[in-house]
Design an enzyme around this catalytic site. Sequence first.
Site, PDB file in Angstrom:
ATOM      1  N   HIS A  79       1.019   2.946  -3.413  1.00 52.14           N
ATOM      2  CA  HIS A  79      -0.241   3.314  -2.794  1.00 52.14           C
ATOM      3  C   HIS A  79       0.021   4.119  -1.531  1.00 52.14           C
ATOM      4  O   HIS A  79       1.170   4.259  -1.089  1.00 52.14           O
ATOM      5  CB  HIS A  79      -1.084   2.071  -2.476  1.00 52.14           C
ATOM      6  CG  HIS A  79      -0.447   1.136  -1.489  1.00 52.14           C
ATOM      7  ND1 HIS A  79       0.220  -0.014  -1.873  1.00 52.14           N
ATOM      8  CD2 HIS A  79      -0.366   1.167  -0.130  1.00 52.14           C
ATOM      9  CE1 HIS A  79       0.673  -0.645  -0.815  1.00 52.14           C
ATOM     10  NE2 HIS A  79       0.338   0.051   0.262  1.00 52.14           N
ATOM     11  N   TYR A 105      -4.717   2.222  -0.009  1.00 55.93           N
ATOM     12  CA  TYR A 105      -5.563   2.602  -1.142  1.00 55.93           C
ATOM     13  C   TYR A 105      -4.680   3.186  -2.244  1.00 55.93           C
ATOM     14  O   TYR A 105      -3.726   3.916  -1.959  1.00 55.93           O
ATOM     15  CB  TYR A 105      -6.611   3.642  -0.734  1.00 55.93           C
ATOM     16  CG  TYR A 105      -7.612   3.137   0.279  1.00 55.93           C
ATOM     17  CD1 TYR A 105      -8.690   2.353  -0.100  1.00 55.93           C
ATOM     18  CD2 TYR A 105      -7.464   3.441   1.631  1.00 55.93           C
ATOM     19  CE1 TYR A 105      -9.607   1.883   0.829  1.00 55.93           C
ATOM     20  CE2 TYR A 105      -8.371   2.970   2.577  1.00 55.93           C
ATOM     21  CZ  TYR A 105      -9.439   2.196   2.165  1.00 55.93           C
ATOM     22  OH  TYR A 105     -10.336   1.731   3.095  1.00 55.93           O
ATOM     23  N   THR A 106      -5.024   2.869  -3.490  1.00 57.39           N
ATOM     24  CA  THR A 106      -4.297   3.414  -4.629  1.00 57.39           C
ATOM     25  C   THR A 106      -5.149   4.472  -5.317  1.00 57.39           C
ATOM     26  O   THR A 106      -6.267   4.179  -5.740  1.00 57.39           O
ATOM     27  CB  THR A 106      -3.963   2.315  -5.654  1.00 57.39           C
ATOM     28  OG1 THR A 106      -3.226   1.271  -5.010  1.00 57.39           O
ATOM     29  CG2 THR A 106      -3.136   2.887  -6.799  1.00 57.39           C
ATOM     30  N   CYS A 112      -3.419  -8.586  -8.639  1.00 50.25           N
ATOM     31  CA  CYS A 112      -3.801  -7.971  -7.367  1.00 50.25           C
ATOM     32  C   CYS A 112      -5.279  -8.256  -7.131  1.00 50.25           C
ATOM     33  O   CYS A 112      -6.117  -7.978  -7.995  1.00 50.25           O
ATOM     34  CB  CYS A 112      -3.555  -6.462  -7.400  1.00 50.25           C
ATOM     35  SG  CYS A 112      -3.949  -5.618  -5.848  1.00 50.25           S
TER      36      CYS A 112
END
Length: 336
Positions: free
Chosen positions: A107, A129-130, A310
């Site tokens: 990420h 953030y991915t 996750c």
Amino acid sequence: TWGIQKNSLMIQYILLVCLIAAIAYVLYTRQKGSTTSGSSTKQPASKKASSAEDTEVQPGTALAIAQEKGFVECKLFHKVYISPDTCIFRFELPRPDMELGLPLGKHVNLTANIETEESPEGEEISRPYTPISRIDEKGTFDLVIKVYRKGAHPRFPFGGRMSQYIDRLEIGSSIKVSGPKGNVLYKGNGTFLVSTPGKPGYKEYKNIKHIGMIAGGTGITPMYQIIKWITEHPEDKTQITLLFGNVSENDILLRNELDQIAGTGRIKLFYTVDQGNDHWKGLVGYVDQEMLYKTMPTYNPDGGMVITFCGPPIMNKSLSETLPKIGYPETCFFKY
């Protein structure tokens, strides 16, 4: 006497030749080292990854710039709301032919100076953030972000500082991007490298035939990144089962995209919500032992399967404690 002098001159001549050869060798090696150093300054050689956190980045990508300078500035190019509180933000890379350079499973961090109640003058805040866009996308990258607004959630009276800041960004405004970050790296064809933060080295998971994924809320984005890559590469035969938990049906991110992929038969997809209704056909309730039994791949002591998860900290903690109780040893699961 002449013979002695002749031998002495010969010895001196040999010593002189050896001295000249030694000097020439030293000068040559110094020049070679200087040339090598100079060429690496222009084109840095990729360092070998000693852990999943210490990841190689391809030269010429945006994250190569970020690694050299600490960050790269990217402009907000476009945004579109996919729900009342969730938006896809598209950011522009420095050049239209440039890739972000993010390895699979990683990420980025977004960083900005944000005014807060504690620091009216501004405080530097970073959040991970991915991207949901293809890792080889040129010119832009997309982030799906749930905006936690002030007063919307009792547990977070001030809302999400970074998500609200990004939501307020005007088109054309820049934000700092750094990376790659994260402890998980997917190498393709069922191979993961997973590192423990603060520890050298990594654990390699090889020959994985079946990945069980458990996601909660925005924790879907790293899973979606890998799902998208595997399903777009037929040579990667890895099976995927995804269990995706949300508060309600309306909170399910990327549902259309996930349903479309599931329709191809490449993944098994299960949704669970805290609050169901008469029309809801999926699972209801928190992820518990019974739900894991129903959805996740069966543990195989010979390997071939792994479980990744996750989500919110409380979900991650619960899964870390529950999985070993139902027969999954710690060697076969990891969290992002």
